[in-house]
Design an enzyme around this catalytic site. Structure first.
Site, short mmCIF file in Angstrom:
data_model
loop_
_atom_site.label_atom_id
_atom_site.label_comp_id
_atom_site.label_asym_id
_atom_site.label_seq_id
_atom_site.Cartn_x
_atom_site.Cartn_y
_atom_site.Cartn_z
N TRP A 103 0.85 -1.19 0.00
CA TRP A 103 0.00 0.00 0.00
C TRP A 103 0.89 1.24 0.00
CZ3 TRP A 103 -5.32 -0.66 2.45
CH2 TRP A 103 -6.13 0.45 2.20
N ASP A 155 -0.63 11.37 -2.91
CA ASP A 155 -1.58 12.38 -2.45
C ASP A 155 -2.48 11.83 -1.35
OD1 ASP A 155 -3.41 10.73 -3.74
OD2 ASP A 155 -3.93 12.16 -5.31
N GLU A 158 -3.80 8.56 -1.95
CA GLU A 158 -2.77 7.54 -2.09
C GLU A 158 -2.53 7.14 -3.54
OE1 GLU A 158 -4.46 4.80 0.75
OE2 GLU A 158 -3.30 5.70 2.35
N GLU A 309 -18.28 6.07 3.57
CA GLU A 309 -17.21 6.82 2.91
C GLU A 309 -17.73 7.60 1.72
OE1 GLU A 309 -12.77 5.65 1.93
OE2 GLU A 309 -14.14 4.63 0.55
#
Length: 385
Positions: A103, A155, A158, A309
C-alpha cells in the site's frame, strides 16, 4: 452532531488510536490524516480528554519511527534515491506499530495535519503551551515536514506518487505554521512561505488550483487550501475559480466527488468533501449553502448511526463499483473521518460565535451576525468524466 461524536468515540481504542473504519477490513488502521481530523472534531465538541489520548498515541507512534525519520532526512540530504516503502508511514496499526505491505505509504499530508490538529487541541483545550510528553515528537515531525515539504509523494487519496499535490501542500503548510507557533520555530514559517509561493505560482500558471503541478484537473480536496489550513484566503481569485470548477465538475446527487476520473467504488460523492464545501461556505458567511451541505450528509446517516465513505458509486459507474466490490468487498459503511467533518460543519453552523475553523494566522470564521455573501456560480452536473 452528538451522534457523530459518539461514533468517533466508539471508533477510538483505549490506547487513543482512532480506526479509519470498523466495518471495512482494508481500513483497520489509524491514518494520521483521518485521525487528526477526528481529534479536531472531538476538540470542537468538547471531548478534550479523548483528543488528548489520540495525540499521545501519535507521539508514541512517531517516537517508534524516530530512526526511520532521521534516516529519511539523511538520505534526502545526501541526494540518495528514496525508497517509498522505507519512508515514514501514512498509517499505523492500532497498536502504533508500522505495517510493511504494497500500500502506498509515502504521504506527507498526515504529518502536517497532525501538527495542525495538535495546535487546535492546545488552543481549544485552553492550554498555554505544548505538554512536555508531546514536545519531542512535535519537533521530530516539524523537522520531517521542513525536509520534505516540497518533495513529490502520494496524495491524500494515495495515488500519483511522483507529483506535488496541491491539497498535500495545503496540509503541509498548515502543519508548518502550527509548528512555528507551537515550537517557536522560525524556520517552519520560512518553509511554509516557500510552500505557499510554490502553490500560488502553480495556480497563476493554470488560473486556478489544480490537482497537482502540471495537471489541469481539479480535486475537491483543494477546498482545504482556505478552510481549514489557511494557505489562501477564501476570497482569493484563484480559489474562487477553483470552487466554481469543483462544483461544476464534481457535484453528484447533491454531494461532491473526489476528482473527475475517480472510479474507486464507482466514484461516488463523499461526505468528507461535501462537508469541506460546507466549511468554505460557512467561512464566508453563506450559511444557507453550508446548511445544504450538512443536510445532504445527515440524510445519509443510516439507522445504526453509520456514515459511509461515499454514496452513489453503484449508480454512477456500476462496472467499476462491482470491480472494487469483487476485489475488497462492500465499501466502508462507517468512516470515522466522515463523522468528523460533519461534526466540525455542525459546530460552525450551530454555535452563535464559531471558534473552530481558523486560518494559519488564527483569523476566525465570521459569526452569523456578520454574514458576507460571496457569489459562486455553478452549473452542477453529474461530475462524470
Amino acid at each position: 452532531m452528538r451522534r457523530s461524536v459518539e461514533a468517533i468515540l466508539r471508533n477510538q481504542a483505549d490506547n487513543g488510536a482512532i480506526i479509519a473504519s470498523p466495518d471495512f477490513a482494508q481500513y483497520h488502521f489509524c491514518w494520521l490524516r483521518d485521525g487528526s481530523f477526528s481529534a479536531y472534531a472531538l476538540d470542537v465538541a468538547g471531548e478534550h480528554e479523548a483528543s488528548a489520548r489520540y495525540h499521545a498515541w501519535v507521539a508514541r507512534a512517531v517516537d517508534g519511527i524516530a530512526t526511520t525519520m532521521s534516516d529519511a532526512i539523511a538520505a534526502h540530504r545526501a541526494g540518495e534515491v528514496l525508497d517509498p516503502v522505507r519512508m515514514p508511514p501514512a498509517r499505523f496499526a492500532m497498536d502504533g506499530s508500522t505495517v510493511v505491505d504494497d500500500w502506498p505509504n509515502f504521504q506527507v499530508d498526515g504529518y502536517g495535519t497532525w501538527l495542525w490538529s495538535l495546535r487546535r487541541h492546545i488552543d481549544l483545550g485552553g492550554s498555554d503551551a505544548l505538554p512536555e510528553h508531546l514536545l519531542e515528537s512535535a519537533r521530530r515531525v516539524a523537522r520531517y515536514l521542513k525536509e520534505f515539504a516540497l518533495h513529490p509523494c502520494y496524495d491524500v487519496w494515495e495515488e500519483n506518487g511522483g507529483a506535488r499535490h496541491t491539497s498535500t501542500l495545503a496540509c503541509v503548510y498548515g502543519g508548518l505554521i502550527a509548528g512555528a507557533q507551537l515550537l517557536g520555530d522560525e524556520e517552519c514559517e520560512r518553509v511554509a512561505d516557500e510552500v505557499r509561493s510554490a502553490v500560488l505560482a502553480s495556480a497563476a500558471s493554470a488560473g486556478y488550483f489544480t490537482k497537482f503541478a502540471g495537471d489541469r484537473d481539479v480535486d475537491a480536496s483543494c477546498l482545504w487550501l482556505a478552510s481549514p489550513f489557511g494557505l489562501v484566503d477564501s476570497k482569493n481569485e484563484y480559489f474562487a475559480k477553483t470552487v466554481r470548477l469543483i462544483e461544476d465538475r464534481l457535484s453528484y446527487d447533491g454531494g461532491l466527488r473526489r476528482y473527475p476520473g475517480d472510479v474507486y467504488f464507482g466514484g461516488g460523492a463523499w461526505p468528507v468533501l461535501t462537508a469541506s464545501l460546507g466549511w468554505h461556505y460557512a467561512s464566508v458567511g453563506n450559511f444557507e449553502r453550508a446548511n445544504r451541505c450538512r443536510g445532504w450528509i445527515e440524510d445519509r446517516i443510516d439507522a445504526e448511526g453509520r456514515l459511509a465513505e461515499q454514496f452513489g458509486g453503484e449508480s454512477r459507474d456500476h462496472q467499476h463499483f462491482e470491480e472494487w466490490v469483487s476485489r475488497w468487498g462492500a465499501p466502508a459503511r462507517d468512516l470515522t473521518w466522515s463523522h468528523a467533518t460533519l461534526v466540525v460543519l455542525s459546530y460552525l453552523l450551530d454555535r452563535p460565535d464559531p471558534v473552530s475553523i481558523m486560518n494559519d494566522r488564527g483569523v476566525r470564521a465570521p459569526n452569523r451576525g456578520t454574514e458576507v455573501e460571496v457569489e459562486v456560480e455553478s452549473t452542477g452536473g453529474s461530475g462524470a468524466s
